[in-house]
Design a protein around this motif. Structure first.
Motif, PDB file in Angstrom:
ATOM      1  N   ASP A 138       0.825  -1.212   0.000  1.00 10.78           N
ATOM      2  CA  ASP A 138       0.000   0.000   0.000  1.00 10.78           C
ATOM      3  C   ASP A 138       0.860   1.263   0.000  1.00 10.78           C
ATOM      4  O   ASP A 138       0.485   2.272  -0.614  1.00 10.78           O
ATOM      5  CB  ASP A 138      -0.934  -0.003   1.210  1.00 10.78           C
ATOM      6  N   HIS A 141       1.899   1.724  -3.575  1.00 11.54           N
ATOM      7  CA  HIS A 141       0.819   2.203  -4.441  1.00 11.54           C
ATOM      8  C   HIS A 141       0.155   3.473  -3.899  1.00 11.54           C
ATOM      9  O   HIS A 141      -0.829   3.947  -4.459  1.00 11.54           O
ATOM     10  CB  HIS A 141      -0.228   1.099  -4.625  1.00 11.54           C
ATOM     11  N   LYS A 142       0.697   3.998  -2.805  1.00 12.63           N
ATOM     12  CA  LYS A 142       0.207   5.242  -2.209  1.00 12.63           C
ATOM     13  C   LYS A 142      -1.279   5.157  -1.854  1.00 12.63           C
ATOM     14  O   LYS A 142      -2.109   5.959  -2.315  1.00 12.63           O
ATOM     15  CB  LYS A 142       0.483   6.429  -3.144  1.00 12.63           C
ATOM     16  N   ILE A 143      -1.590   4.183  -1.013  1.00 12.59           N
ATOM     17  CA  ILE A 143      -2.982   3.904  -0.641  1.00 12.59           C
ATOM     18  C   ILE A 143      -3.144   3.911   0.876  1.00 12.59           C
ATOM     19  O   ILE A 143      -2.305   3.369   1.596  1.00 12.59           O
ATOM     20  CB  ILE A 143      -3.421   2.525  -1.200  1.00 12.59           C
ATOM     21  N   ARG A 145      -5.503   2.300   3.534  1.00  7.82           N
ATOM     22  CA  ARG A 145      -6.465   1.196   3.600  1.00  7.82           C
ATOM     23  C   ARG A 145      -6.638   0.754   5.052  1.00  7.82           C
ATOM     24  O   ARG A 145      -5.660   0.556   5.778  1.00  7.82           O
ATOM     25  CB  ARG A 145      -5.946   0.013   2.775  1.00  7.82           C
ATOM     26  N   PHE A 173      -1.576  10.476  -0.613  1.00  4.83           N
ATOM     27  CA  PHE A 173      -2.052   9.138  -0.921  1.00  4.83           C
ATOM     28  C   PHE A 173      -3.541   9.200  -1.274  1.00  4.83           C
ATOM     29  O   PHE A 173      -4.227  10.182  -1.007  1.00  4.83           O
ATOM     30  CB  PHE A 173      -1.872   8.200   0.279  1.00  4.83           C
ATOM     31  N   THR A 174      -4.033   8.099  -1.864  1.00  2.23           N
ATOM     32  CA  THR A 174      -5.453   7.934  -2.161  1.00  2.23           C
ATOM     33  C   THR A 174      -6.072   7.001  -1.131  1.00  2.23           C
ATOM     34  O   THR A 174      -5.455   6.005  -0.746  1.00  2.23           O
ATOM     35  CB  THR A 174      -5.643   7.333  -3.569  1.00  2.23           C
ATOM     36  N   GLU A 176      -8.299   4.087  -0.226  1.00  4.67           N
ATOM     37  CA  GLU A 176      -8.806   2.897  -0.938  1.00  4.67           C
ATOM     38  C   GLU A 176     -10.328   2.907  -0.966  1.00  4.67           C
ATOM     39  O   GLU A 176     -10.976   3.401  -0.049  1.00  4.67           O
ATOM     40  CB  GLU A 176      -8.247   1.656  -0.228  1.00  4.67           C
TER      41      GLU A 176
END
Length: 393
Positions: A138, A141-143, A145, A173-174, A176
């Motif tokens: 994560d 992927h810059k997540i 969660r 980050f995003t 999820e």
């Protein structure tokens, strides 16, 4: 994977190991190390109980303020280090606090109760990096969660809603998809969170580079605790936010600029008196006319906050603000020590009282003198000012 652990931390891990206990650096320090970001503090987790830790660190200065939750703070090389016993899941009764603390002997159980995958990474030099829930992936992927079921994680502790926004903003980050869905769906649980805790997280959100996107994508969440920030208000503020520095007070002043009950909002969110002074003064002088050095000095005589804060705010909200001229004037004033405050005057109230004035008259005369020296700095001389007062007497 090798992560550099400071000596003052490693010595605590070694001491726990020597006494038969396991210990790991956990959470933000490992996350930041992998992201090559600054590390501000190191938290340790161990299978030693609080009482066992007190025995292990009997030769150290120890603070027991969190011992009822399994945490002690050990002073190592003058640095405070929090060390917490492994804990396992327990029932949350108020969407914020667990009903009790259950100690565990399992590092995986301890990690399972944490909020996000990127905050559940553990490390020590013997075992290396431990990642039970895909936190490294994560990070890559810059997540953001939640661990396990996001609805359950948020139901346990609604503050995780704002923590998710803060981490997403700070790290760019995003969030999820399933975690974002849970955040939106369960946003009203924020009503269970104290205003003080909301205030602390909100400050962190305001100071992130991704604030504009958070304001737009998660406006429904922010409106739970600031309902006055309607979508139209947010939309009108985005351009100014983009021009502003990462300063929480300036950005709050931008958002509240056209809202009549700004002070009420700040008080509701437990803003300190100092924070309110900055924000409300910025808002109060949002449209102040400033075109000359004289006007700037007159303004500085009434401004109750640092000029650089106001200057930065004004530039963000007003593209017509003469930014460079005002900054040049300000530096001229400072470099030449030109007077613009009562305390800059060469005389004081006692001087005026000695001439024969009393009560409110003294303040009136002082302000008349200040106006004189703002226009004519060379007249800030005791004899010149006394002569001027006597001539008008």
């Amino acid at each position: 994977m090798k992560i550099q652990i400071p000596d003052y931390i490693q010595v605590l891990i070694d001491l726990l190991n020597q006494n038969g206990y396991s210990a790991y650096v956990v959470g933000g320090a490992i996350r930041n190390a992998l992201l090559e970001l600054p590390i501000h503090d190191y938290d340790l987790t161990t299978d030693a109980t609080p009482q066992e830790m007190l025995q292990v660190f009997s030769n150290y200065r120890v603070f027991q303020t969190g011992i009822q939750h399994g945490t002690i703070t050990v002073l190592s090389n003058k640095q405070p280090v929090e060390i917490t016993t492994f804990r396992s899941e327990s029932i949350y009764e108020d969407h914020r606090h667990p009903s009790g603390v259950l100690f565990s002997k399992s590092i995986e159980e301890d990690c399972k109760r944490r909020d996000f995958t990127i905050n559940a990474l553990c490390y020590n030099n013997n075992e290396g990096l431990i990642d039970f829930f895909g936190g490294v992936d994560d990070l890559h992927h810059k997540i953001i969660r939640c661990i396990g079921n996001p609805h359950e994680r948020i139901d346990e502790d609604a503050l995780r809603i704002l923590r998710a926004l803060r981490f997403a903003g700070r790290l760019s980050f995003t969030i999820e998809e399933k975690t974002a869905t849970a955040i939106h769906k369960q946003k009203d649980l924020l009503h269970y969170i104290s205003e003080e805790r909301i205030h602390n997280e909100w400050i962190g959100i305001l100071e992130t580079t991704a604030l504009p996107s958070i304001l737009v994508e998660y406006s429904d969440i922010i409106q739970v605790f600031i309902p006055e920030l309607k979508d139209t208000v947010i939309e009108q503020s985005i351009a100014s936010i983009n021009r502003s520095l990462l300063n929480a007070n300036i950005r709050m002043a931008i958002l509240l600029k056209d809202i009549p009950n700004a002070k009420e909002i700040l008080e509701r969110l437990k803003y300190s008196g100092a924070e309110q002074t900055v924000i409300l003064n910025c808002i109060k002088h949002s449209t102040k006319s400033l075109t000359s050095k004289i006007e700037l000095k007159q303004f500085l005589s009434k401004l109750n906050i640092p000029f650089d804060i106001y200057h930065t705010y004004r530039y963000a909200i007003d593209t017509d603000y003469p930014r460079y001229n005002m900054l040049a004037y300000y530096h001229e004033i400072q470099d030449a020590s030109e007077p613009y405050l009562l305390k800059h005057l060469a005389i004081d109230g006692n001087t005026i009282k000695g001439i024969g004035y009393q009560g409110k008259e003294i303040a009136d005369v002082l302000h008349a003198c200040l106006d004189e020296v703002i226009h004519h700095p060379e007249n800030n001389d005791a004899k010149i000012l006394i002569d001027m007062i006597k001539r008008t007497d």
